[in-house]
Design an enzyme around this catalytic site. Sequence first.
Site, short mmCIF file in Angstrom:
data_model
loop_
_atom_site.label_atom_id
_atom_site.label_comp_id
_atom_site.label_asym_id
_atom_site.label_seq_id
_atom_site.Cartn_x
_atom_site.Cartn_y
_atom_site.Cartn_z
N SER A 98 0.83 -1.20 0.00
CA SER A 98 0.00 0.00 0.00
C SER A 98 0.87 1.25 0.00
O SER A 98 1.99 1.23 0.54
CB SER A 98 -0.86 -0.02 1.27
N LYS A 106 2.19 -3.62 6.62
CA LYS A 106 2.64 -3.62 5.23
C LYS A 106 4.15 -3.39 5.15
O LYS A 106 4.86 -4.04 4.39
CB LYS A 106 1.91 -2.55 4.42
N TYR A 147 -1.92 -0.92 10.86
CA TYR A 147 -2.15 -1.47 9.52
C TYR A 147 -0.96 -1.18 8.61
O TYR A 147 -0.42 -2.06 7.94
CB TYR A 147 -3.44 -0.88 8.92
N1 LIG Z 1 -8.85 -1.25 -0.62
C1 LIG Z 1 -7.85 -0.41 -0.33
O1 LIG Z 1 -8.06 0.79 -0.15
C2 LIG Z 1 -6.43 -0.91 -0.27
C3 LIG Z 1 -5.36 -0.02 -0.42
C4 LIG Z 1 -4.06 -0.49 -0.35
C5 LIG Z 1 -3.83 -1.84 -0.10
N2 LIG Z 1 -4.87 -2.69 0.05
C6 LIG Z 1 -4.60 -4.10 0.35
O2 LIG Z 1 -5.14 -4.92 -0.69
C7 LIG Z 1 -5.59 -6.16 -0.15
C8 LIG Z 1 -7.03 -6.39 -0.60
O3 LIG Z 1 -7.82 -5.28 -0.22
P1 LIG Z 1 -9.38 -5.28 -0.42
O4 LIG Z 1 -9.80 -3.86 -0.47
O5 LIG Z 1 -9.76 -6.19 -1.52
O6 LIG Z 1 -9.81 -5.88 0.97
P2 LIG Z 1 -11.02 -6.88 1.32
O7 LIG Z 1 -11.17 -6.87 2.81
O8 LIG Z 1 -12.19 -6.59 0.48
O9 LIG Z 1 -10.40 -8.29 0.86
C9 LIG Z 1 -9.54 -9.04 1.68
C10 LIG Z 1 -10.05 -10.47 1.68
O10 LIG Z 1 -9.16 -11.27 2.48
C11 LIG Z 1 -9.94 -12.14 3.29
N3 LIG Z 1 -9.10 -12.46 4.46
C12 LIG Z 1 -8.66 -11.63 5.42
N4 LIG Z 1 -7.89 -12.29 6.31
C13 LIG Z 1 -7.83 -13.58 5.89
C14 LIG Z 1 -7.20 -14.76 6.38
N5 LIG Z 1 -6.44 -14.75 7.49
N6 LIG Z 1 -7.37 -15.92 5.70
C15 LIG Z 1 -8.13 -15.98 4.59
N7 LIG Z 1 -8.75 -14.89 4.06
C16 LIG Z 1 -8.61 -13.71 4.72
C17 LIG Z 1 -11.20 -11.35 3.61
O11 LIG Z 1 -12.29 -12.17 3.95
C18 LIG Z 1 -11.45 -10.60 2.30
O12 LIG Z 1 -12.28 -11.34 1.42
C19 LIG Z 1 -5.44 -6.05 1.36
O13 LIG Z 1 -4.26 -6.72 1.74
C20 LIG Z 1 -5.31 -4.56 1.60
O14 LIG Z 1 -4.54 -4.28 2.75
C21 LIG Z 1 -6.17 -2.27 -0.04
#
Ligand SMILES: NC(=O)c1ccc[n+]([C@@H]2O[C@H](COP(=O)([O-])OP(=O)(O)OC[C@H]3O[C@@H](n4cnc5c(N)ncnc54)[C@H](O)[C@@H]3O)[C@@H](O)[C@H]2O)c1
Length: 356
Positions: A141, A169, A165
């Site tokens: 991120s 990362k 958080y």
């Molecule tokens: N959306 C944002 O703004 C953003 C920005 C930068 C980085 N990210 C990173 O991108 C990734 C995906 O983000 P997103 O927005 O799709 O999030 P999201 O929460 O929609 O998706 C994450 C998925 O991982 C699953 N999950 C979490 N912990 C788990 C575990 N221990 N075992 C199995 N499944 C698990 C959740 O159920 C969910 O379906 C994340 O790592 C997040 O930190 C997101």
Amino acid sequence: MIGAPTTGAPGAAYGVGMRVLVTGGAGFIGSHTVIQLIAAGHDVLIVDNFANSKPTVINRLEAITSKHLPVHEFDLRDTERTERLFAHEQIDAVIHFAGHKAVGQSSQEPLDYYQNNLGSTFSLVRAMTLHGVAKLVFSSSATVYGANAAVPMNEDFPTSATNPYGWTKVMIEQILRDVAVAQPEMRIALMRYFNPVGAHPSGDLGEDPSGEPNNLLPYICQVAVGRLEKLRIFGDDYDTPDGTPLRDYIHVEDLAAGHIAALVRLDSTDRAVSTWNLGTGKGTSVFEMLHAFERAVGRTLPYEVVGRRAGDIAASYADPGRANTELGWSATHSIDDMCTDSWRWQSRHPNGYPDA
Ligand SMILES: NC(=O)c1ccc[n+]([C@@H]2O[C@H](COP(=O)([O-])OP(=O)(O)OC[C@H]3O[C@@H](n4cnc5c(N)ncnc54)[C@H](O)[C@@H]3O)[C@@H](O)[C@H]2O)c1
């Protein structure tokens, strides 16, 4: 939801035809990436424990792709289960989205965040190394640039964080760099996303935050459908053209495409670890985003300017030059596209995904 173990087709390790494990594949970014992986000719399997997503996402993915998707419902921190998956399935590459992502909640529940985000990565990478799976694309991120970075932010900036958080990362990036030293055959991509927004053009997949949204666009969406009364704008006295903070919003479809480009690139790079920003390179203010959304909806939306929020910075946007050059990738969707697609999703599904 647990897919029967399959031996899978003989996997082409290069380019198209890979068998890709998508962790967190039912989540917002993962689900959009699954569709593009399949469209690009890859085979996909998903691990998700549905901690922050709903199983109905899988039905939608299967309807959109016309494919049966093997879904393994378990917590990636379950080391034994994760290793069993790698023992039974042919896996050529992994895209690791699974993790908790709410900045505010991470300050209230730091142990959960460290435990989930680091623990799932340990378990996953251990299984990968045990079973000779070398290609990993990791969801990092822009938060790793910390609070004091100049703009535009490039990949050589020092990393730090302002909340648990963000630290997960920063730490996972370091852990993966260390793994790559010990296992030089690894090919790891650290993808630093800016602000993912938008939704699938079908209007049937999108962001469905639980509780009050933390991010601007989901918040505006919920104001537009009447689930929230008005948008709260945290400060209009920043040193920016209209006083509201500038962020680099990127359409989730562009973000998904960046992962496919990274996967392909991992086959031809000599670097064990590559770091790529995924952003547009353009800062958009809160007012600009609000007005774009109003254009998509066709009416004005109520808002109120309140005090600044602790930890917010005036401007954050990417230098996407490295991804443009090395991946041949660039973001193509405009702010209006992002708002139109988000509104299509939210207006068709005002309450997000149903439970079943
Ligand atoms: N959306 C944002 O703004 C953003 C920005 C930068 C980085 N990210 C990173 O991108 C990734 C995906 O983000 P997103 O927005 O799709 O999030 P999201 O929460 O929609 O998706 C994450 C998925 O991982 C699953 N999950 C979490 N912990 C788990 C575990 N221990 N075992 C199995 N499944 C698990 C959740 O159920 C969910 O379906 C994340 O790592 C997040 O930190 C997101």
